[in-house]
Design an enzyme around this catalytic site. Structure first.
Site, mmCIF file in Angstrom:
data_model
loop_
_atom_site.group_PDB
_atom_site.id
_atom_site.type_symbol
_atom_site.label_atom_id
_atom_site.label_comp_id
_atom_site.label_asym_id
_atom_site.label_seq_id
_atom_site.Cartn_x
_atom_site.Cartn_y
_atom_site.Cartn_z
ATOM 1 N N ARG A 188 0.502 -1.179 -0.251
ATOM 2 C CA ARG A 188 -0.170 -0.452 -0.112
ATOM 3 C C ARG A 188 1.041 0.964 -0.141
ATOM 4 O O ARG A 188 0.395 1.414 -1.252
ATOM 5 C CB ARG A 188 -0.822 0.113 1.299
ATOM 6 C CG ARG A 188 -1.816 -1.194 1.122
ATOM 7 C CD ARG A 188 -2.494 -1.272 2.338
ATOM 8 N NE ARG A 188 -1.744 -1.173 3.283
ATOM 9 C CZ ARG A 188 -1.943 -1.232 4.836
ATOM 10 N NH1 ARG A 188 -3.490 -0.414 4.749
ATOM 11 N NH2 ARG A 188 -1.372 -2.018 6.150
ATOM 12 N N ASN A 205 -6.052 -2.585 2.132
ATOM 13 C CA ASN A 205 -5.802 -4.129 2.042
ATOM 14 C C ASN A 205 -7.237 -4.843 2.278
ATOM 15 O O ASN A 205 -8.831 -4.017 2.496
ATOM 16 C CB ASN A 205 -5.272 -4.626 3.317
ATOM 17 C CG ASN A 205 -3.546 -4.611 3.911
ATOM 18 O OD1 ASN A 205 -3.326 -4.564 2.094
ATOM 19 N ND2 ASN A 205 -2.849 -4.669 4.132
#
Length: 94
Positions: free
Chosen positions: A22, A40
């Site tokens: 990320r 996520n």
């Protein structure tokens, strides 16, 4: 003539959690001037919404296959999405 603005919802699967995927995505998206977000998912995948100029979106779709060191990307699936006019703002969400 200005370049077409587009948006994509992208699911990245493989070893993409626990490897700073990320953070890497936010960094790469910002380099390209894209707006959007990344998070996520409970199934172990990463979901990203990206929007911006067509060439930058295309470039990010290619980059998703690489990911950061430690990532092992198995699949990148994208679909057309409605732009949210985030204009270069890219964030990590939960």
């Amino acid at each position: 003539m200005p370049e077409e603005h587009q948006a994509k919802m992208v699911r990245i699967s493989g070893r993409v959690q626990g490897v700073s995927y990320r953070v890497w995505t936010r960094m790469e998206a910002r380099k390209l001037g894209l707006g959007g977000w990344v998070r996520n998912e409970p199934d172990g995948s990463v979901l990203a919404f990206i929007e911006g100029p067509e060439n930058a979106v295309s470039s990010m779709l290619d980059r998703f296959w690489q990911g950061p060191p430690g990532a092992s990307v198995k699949d990148v699936v994208s679909e057309i999405a409605e732009p949210e006019n985030l204009s270069g703002e890219f964030r990590i969400t939960s």
